[in-house]
Design a protein around this motif. Structure first.
Motif, PDB file in Angstrom:
ATOM      1  N   ARG A  37       0.832  -1.224   0.000  1.00 47.83           N
ATOM      2  CA  ARG A  37       0.000   0.000   0.000  1.00 47.83           C
ATOM      3  C   ARG A  37       0.860   1.266   0.000  1.00 47.83           C
ATOM      4  NH1 ARG A  37      -3.184  -3.059   4.099  1.00 47.83           N
ATOM      5  NH2 ARG A  37      -4.874  -3.997   2.933  1.00 47.83           N
ATOM      6  N   TYR A  38       1.931   1.252   0.797  1.00 45.24           N
ATOM      7  CA  TYR A  38       2.794   2.437   0.839  1.00 45.24           C
ATOM      8  C   TYR A  38       3.529   2.638  -0.478  1.00 45.24           C
ATOM      9  CZ  TYR A  38       1.908   3.046   5.809  1.00 45.24           C
ATOM     10  OH  TYR A  38       1.307   3.270   7.013  1.00 45.24           O
ATOM     11  N   VAL A  62       5.339   8.860   4.057  1.00 43.74           N
ATOM     12  CA  VAL A  62       5.079   7.581   3.388  1.00 43.74           C
ATOM     13  C   VAL A  62       6.390   6.809   3.206  1.00 43.74           C
ATOM     14  CG1 VAL A  62       4.361   6.553   1.186  1.00 43.74           C
ATOM     15  CG2 VAL A  62       2.935   8.281   2.278  1.00 43.74           C
ATOM     16  N   GLN A  63       7.467   7.512   2.900  1.00 40.44           N
ATOM     17  CA  GLN A  63       8.760   6.837   2.733  1.00 40.44           C
ATOM     18  C   GLN A  63       9.239   6.210   4.045  1.00 40.44           C
ATOM     19  OE1 GLN A  63      10.743  10.247   0.924  1.00 40.44           O
ATOM     20  NE2 GLN A  63      11.223   8.972  -0.865  1.00 40.44           N
ATOM     21  N   ARG A  65       7.315   5.202   6.532  1.00 35.55           N
ATOM     22  CA  ARG A  65       6.439   4.065   6.810  1.00 35.55           C
ATOM     23  C   ARG A  65       6.717   2.892   5.875  1.00 35.55           C
ATOM     24  NH1 ARG A  65       0.938   7.509   7.939  1.00 35.55           N
ATOM     25  NH2 ARG A  65       1.634   8.375   9.934  1.00 35.55           N
ATOM     26  N   LEU A  66       7.060   3.179   4.635  1.00 37.55           N
ATOM     27  CA  LEU A  66       7.429   2.109   3.700  1.00 37.55           C
ATOM     28  C   LEU A  66       8.705   1.418   4.163  1.00 37.55           C
ATOM     29  CD1 LEU A  66       7.212   0.490   1.094  1.00 37.55           C
ATOM     30  CD2 LEU A  66       8.269   2.414  -0.107  1.00 37.55           C
TER      31      LEU A  66
END
Length: 131
Positions: A37-38, A62-63, A65-66
């Protein structure tokens, strides 16, 4: 929390090893889903033409969390934690470090202390896992 409890046991019975394996499988499954999803969200953010401060902050978040999800998908638990990291885990760690380096550069240039702190904390966790 369940994995921490299993890790502190001195003697593991067959039931606890099965439960540990089940929880570990669940962690890997959910981390793989989150990473997918990320990646999709990051692709959308990179395709967006707007490069304002809000979008840059969202991309950096987002980066981070990825990076966390991709390394957690390959995290070793229990007896497997004693073994050497496999090729997939090493690749995930390298990918996470590249993402986090970019985030750190952006966070320092925008003078965002909270983002810098989160990035450094995640970088430390990734380095520990890579050892």
């Amino acid at each position: 929390k369940q994995l921490e409890t299993f890790g502190t046991l001195r003697k593991s019975t067959g039931d606890s090893k099965d439960a540990e394996a089940h929880v570990s499988d669940q962690v890997h499954k959910f981390a793989n889903n989150a990473a997918r999803r990320y990646r999709r969200a990051l692709k959308w953010l990179e395709a967006d033409d707007q490069q304002d401060k809000k979008n840059q902050l969202e991309k950096s978040t987002v980066q981070i969390r990825l990076a966390k999800a991709s390394t957690l998908a390959h995290q070793r638990f229990g007896d497997a934690a004693e073994n050497e990291a496999g090729a997939d885990e090493k690749a995930a760690v390298q990918e996470a470090l590249v993402l986090l380096k970019e985030v750190l550069t952006n966070a320092e240039s925008s003078k965002n202390e909270q983002l810098t702190y989160e990035c450094l904390k995640m970088t430390l966790q990734v380095w520990i896992q890579g050892e």
